[in-house]
Design a protein around this motif. Structure first.
Motif, mmCIF file in Angstrom:
data_model
loop_
_atom_site.group_PDB
_atom_site.id
_atom_site.type_symbol
_atom_site.label_atom_id
_atom_site.label_comp_id
_atom_site.label_asym_id
_atom_site.label_seq_id
_atom_site.Cartn_x
_atom_site.Cartn_y
_atom_site.Cartn_z
ATOM 1 N N PHE A 208 0.827 -1.207 0.000
ATOM 2 C CA PHE A 208 0.000 0.000 0.000
ATOM 3 C C PHE A 208 0.864 1.261 0.000
ATOM 4 O O PHE A 208 0.590 2.222 -0.729
ATOM 5 C CB PHE A 208 -0.920 0.010 1.226
ATOM 6 C CG PHE A 208 -1.922 -1.121 1.270
ATOM 7 C CD1 PHE A 208 -2.281 -1.818 0.117
ATOM 8 C CD2 PHE A 208 -2.503 -1.508 2.469
ATOM 9 C CE1 PHE A 208 -3.202 -2.864 0.157
ATOM 10 C CE2 PHE A 208 -3.425 -2.540 2.520
ATOM 11 C CZ PHE A 208 -3.776 -3.218 1.363
ATOM 12 N N GLU A 209 1.911 1.251 0.807
ATOM 13 C CA GLU A 209 2.777 2.435 0.887
ATOM 14 C C GLU A 209 3.489 2.690 -0.436
ATOM 15 O O GLU A 209 3.565 3.836 -0.909
ATOM 16 C CB GLU A 209 3.798 2.253 2.009
ATOM 17 C CG GLU A 209 4.708 3.470 2.175
ATOM 18 C CD GLU A 209 5.678 3.321 3.328
ATOM 19 O OE1 GLU A 209 6.409 4.297 3.606
ATOM 20 O OE2 GLU A 209 5.719 2.232 3.951
ATOM 21 N N SER A 210 3.988 1.633 -1.073
ATOM 22 C CA SER A 210 4.749 1.810 -2.308
ATOM 23 C C SER A 210 3.871 2.288 -3.462
ATOM 24 O O SER A 210 4.370 2.876 -4.421
ATOM 25 C CB SER A 210 5.456 0.511 -2.693
ATOM 26 O OG SER A 210 4.517 -0.502 -3.019
ATOM 27 N N GLY A 212 1.044 4.238 -2.877
ATOM 28 C CA GLY A 212 0.311 5.438 -2.473
ATOM 29 C C GLY A 212 -1.158 5.185 -2.171
ATOM 30 O O GLY A 212 -1.984 6.090 -2.320
ATOM 31 N N PHE A 213 -1.479 3.952 -1.725
ATOM 32 C CA PHE A 213 -2.871 3.643 -1.377
ATOM 33 C C PHE A 213 -3.127 4.047 0.073
ATOM 34 O O PHE A 213 -2.408 3.611 0.975
ATOM 35 C CB PHE A 213 -3.166 2.148 -1.542
ATOM 36 C CG PHE A 213 -2.975 1.628 -2.939
ATOM 37 C CD1 PHE A 213 -3.260 2.414 -4.047
ATOM 38 C CD2 PHE A 213 -2.536 0.331 -3.152
ATOM 39 C CE1 PHE A 213 -3.094 1.925 -5.335
ATOM 40 C CE2 PHE A 213 -2.371 -0.171 -4.433
ATOM 41 C CZ PHE A 213 -2.644 0.633 -5.531
ATOM 42 N N ALA A 214 -4.153 4.845 0.292
ATOM 43 C CA ALA A 214 -4.479 5.310 1.642
ATOM 44 C C ALA A 214 -5.307 4.258 2.373
ATOM 45 O O ALA A 214 -6.477 4.461 2.708
ATOM 46 C CB ALA A 214 -5.229 6.631 1.570
ATOM 47 N N ILE A 215 -4.685 3.106 2.616
ATOM 48 C CA ILE A 215 -5.342 1.980 3.265
ATOM 49 C C ILE A 215 -4.472 1.563 4.449
ATOM 50 O O ILE A 215 -3.275 1.313 4.290
ATOM 51 C CB ILE A 215 -5.507 0.787 2.295
ATOM 52 C CG1 ILE A 215 -6.299 1.206 1.047
ATOM 53 C CG2 ILE A 215 -6.197 -0.386 2.997
ATOM 54 C CD1 ILE A 215 -6.308 0.153 -0.056
ATOM 55 N N ASN A 216 -5.064 1.500 5.626
ATOM 56 C CA ASN A 216 -4.340 1.117 6.833
ATOM 57 C C ASN A 216 -4.350 -0.404 6.961
ATOM 58 O O ASN A 216 -5.361 -1.013 7.300
ATOM 59 C CB ASN A 216 -4.992 1.758 8.053
ATOM 60 C CG ASN A 216 -4.287 1.385 9.355
ATOM 61 O OD1 ASN A 216 -3.277 0.676 9.354
ATOM 62 N ND2 ASN A 216 -4.820 1.854 10.473
ATOM 63 N N ALA A 217 -3.225 -1.030 6.700
ATOM 64 C CA ALA A 217 -3.144 -2.488 6.701
ATOM 65 C C ALA A 217 -3.314 -3.085 8.094
ATOM 66 O O ALA A 217 -3.565 -4.288 8.224
ATOM 67 C CB ALA A 217 -1.806 -2.939 6.114
ATOM 68 N N GLN A 218 -3.194 -2.282 9.135
ATOM 69 C CA GLN A 218 -3.367 -2.780 10.494
ATOM 70 C C GLN A 218 -4.825 -2.729 10.947
ATOM 71 O O GLN A 218 -5.169 -3.276 12.000
ATOM 72 C CB GLN A 218 -2.492 -1.975 11.464
ATOM 73 C CG GLN A 218 -1.012 -1.971 11.108
ATOM 74 C CD GLN A 218 -0.451 -3.367 10.890
ATOM 75 O OE1 GLN A 218 -0.744 -4.284 11.655
ATOM 76 N NE2 GLN A 218 0.374 -3.531 9.853
ATOM 77 N N SER A 219 -5.670 -2.098 10.150
ATOM 78 C CA SER A 219 -7.079 -1.978 10.507
ATOM 79 C C SER A 219 -7.861 -3.158 9.933
ATOM 80 O O SER A 219 -7.896 -3.348 8.712
ATOM 81 C CB SER A 219 -7.657 -0.668 9.963
ATOM 82 O OG SER A 219 -9.078 -0.684 10.028
ATOM 83 N N PRO A 220 -8.550 -3.939 10.774
ATOM 84 C CA PRO A 220 -9.360 -5.052 10.257
ATOM 85 C C PRO A 220 -10.508 -4.599 9.362
ATOM 86 O O PRO A 220 -11.018 -5.399 8.576
ATOM 87 C CB PRO A 220 -9.901 -5.714 11.537
ATOM 88 C CG PRO A 220 -8.953 -5.304 12.610
ATOM 89 C CD PRO A 220 -8.517 -3.916 12.239
ATOM 90 N N ALA A 221 -10.898 -3.327 9.465
ATOM 91 C CA ALA A 221 -11.956 -2.815 8.601
ATOM 92 C C ALA A 221 -11.414 -2.420 7.231
ATOM 93 O O ALA A 221 -12.132 -2.511 6.234
ATOM 94 C CB ALA A 221 -12.634 -1.616 9.256
#
Length: 317
Positions: A208-210, A212-221
């Motif tokens: 996601f970081e590489s 530029g996706f604004a998605i929190n991989a630590q969030s189960p949602a």
């Protein structure tokens, strides 16, 4: 369609709706907090995955396209029944195969519901008419709409092993477009690649970081990791005594808060199912109306145990 309850690993189990193979009272779940109403837009999909729980494919039309008029009829019933629904979900198949997908989403959004659309973000979503429709919905409703993209693994090879060669690249192209358009995006992955959850989330976080996706991989949602539905694995039947043993409550299970509407091939009307995961199991069909669907659900299937009670999974956002 195959019946997982009769597979060798679970032979003799899940036969009686109310009693387990050991003669104990089977656990049931009341509809205690209806939050999500799902619509299956049809089982046709542009690809055929190696392990698809609903057996979607380019040729499977066991569940036919649902229409905007049918969706509106159930949205009316939500008001009539006083269900506190916050979210309307669309799943498939591939929802963007349905030509009325944009209109159905608009119908729900215009009534104030949050909308969640599950997609592989491939060619059906990337057709011009669908992209134009999504841009318009984004302009009108912003983060009220979320697209959850199926990305089985953060590595190209493992994702393509499930969905076919070239699938990863096509999905990433779709995700790039969603990012650039500003449409709120989350991801659904699989948790069966011989790695622990922390490692899986770390791998997705780097992807996601590489990109530029604004998605929190630590969030189960924001990153949902679903367990594999393996019919060869034995699972226990859930009895009424299991709640205290497991430290769980009936209201924590997915069927306490959601129902799914489907239209079967050849049927005169859509019907309401207890679960998004069991479209072909007749005992989980509750009737044609939301009123019919207010009955308790007996946990009489391996998925109930492995996926929902023991796995603690939820299809909702």
């Amino acid at each position: 369609m195959k019946d997982l309850a009769t597979q060798p690993a679970n032979a003799g189990k899940f036969q009686n709706r109310f009693v387990t193979a050991q003669g104990e009272t089977r656990a049931s779940v009341p509809l205690s907090k209806p939050e999500t109403l799902w619509f299956n837009t049809g089982t046709q999909c542009n690809i055929e995955c190696e392990n698809c729980y609903i057996l979607s494919s380019p040729t499977n039309d066991a569940l036919v396209y649902i229409s905007t008029d049918e969706v509106n009829a159930y949205l009316d019933q939500i008001s009539e029944r006083g269900w506190p629904i916050r979210e309307i979900g669309f799943t498939g198949g591939e929802p963007f195969m349905n030509p009325e997908m944009i209109d159905m989403a608009r119908a729900a959004l215009s009534r104030g519901f949050e909308v969640l659309i599950l997609t592989n973000a491939m060619r059906p979503m990337m057709r011009r008419t669908m992209r134009e429709g999504l841009i318009e919905l984004q302009r009108l409703y912003g983060t009220q709409m979320t697209l959850r993209v199926s990305l089985d693994h953060y590595s190209r090879d493992l994702h393509d092993a499930e969905r076919g060669a070239g699938s990863f690249a096509k999905t990433m192209t779709g995700m790039d477009w969603l990012r650039d358009t500003g449409i709120r995006t989350t991801v659904a992955g699989r948790a069966h690649f011989d790695e622990d959850e922390a490692s899986g989330r770390a791998g997705f976080a780097a992807l996601f970081e590489s990109n530029g996706f604004a998605i929190n991989a630590q969030s189960p949602a924001e990153l949902v990791l679903f367990p594999e539905m393996d019919a060869e694995v034995e699972v226990p039947e859930i009895t009424t005594s299991c709640w205290d043993i497991l430290g769980k409550r009936p209201e924590d299970v997915m069927c306490a808060s959601s129902r799914m509407v489907v239209r079967r091939k050849g049927a005169d009307h859509p019907v309401v199912l207890a679960c998004t995961l069991l479209p072909y199991s007749p005992e989980f069909e509750l009737g044609e109306t939301l009123s019919d669907a207010e009955q308790d659900v007996q946990l009489n299937h391996p998925h109930c145990a492995k996926f929902c009670v023991l796995g603690g999974a939820s299809c909702s956002a």
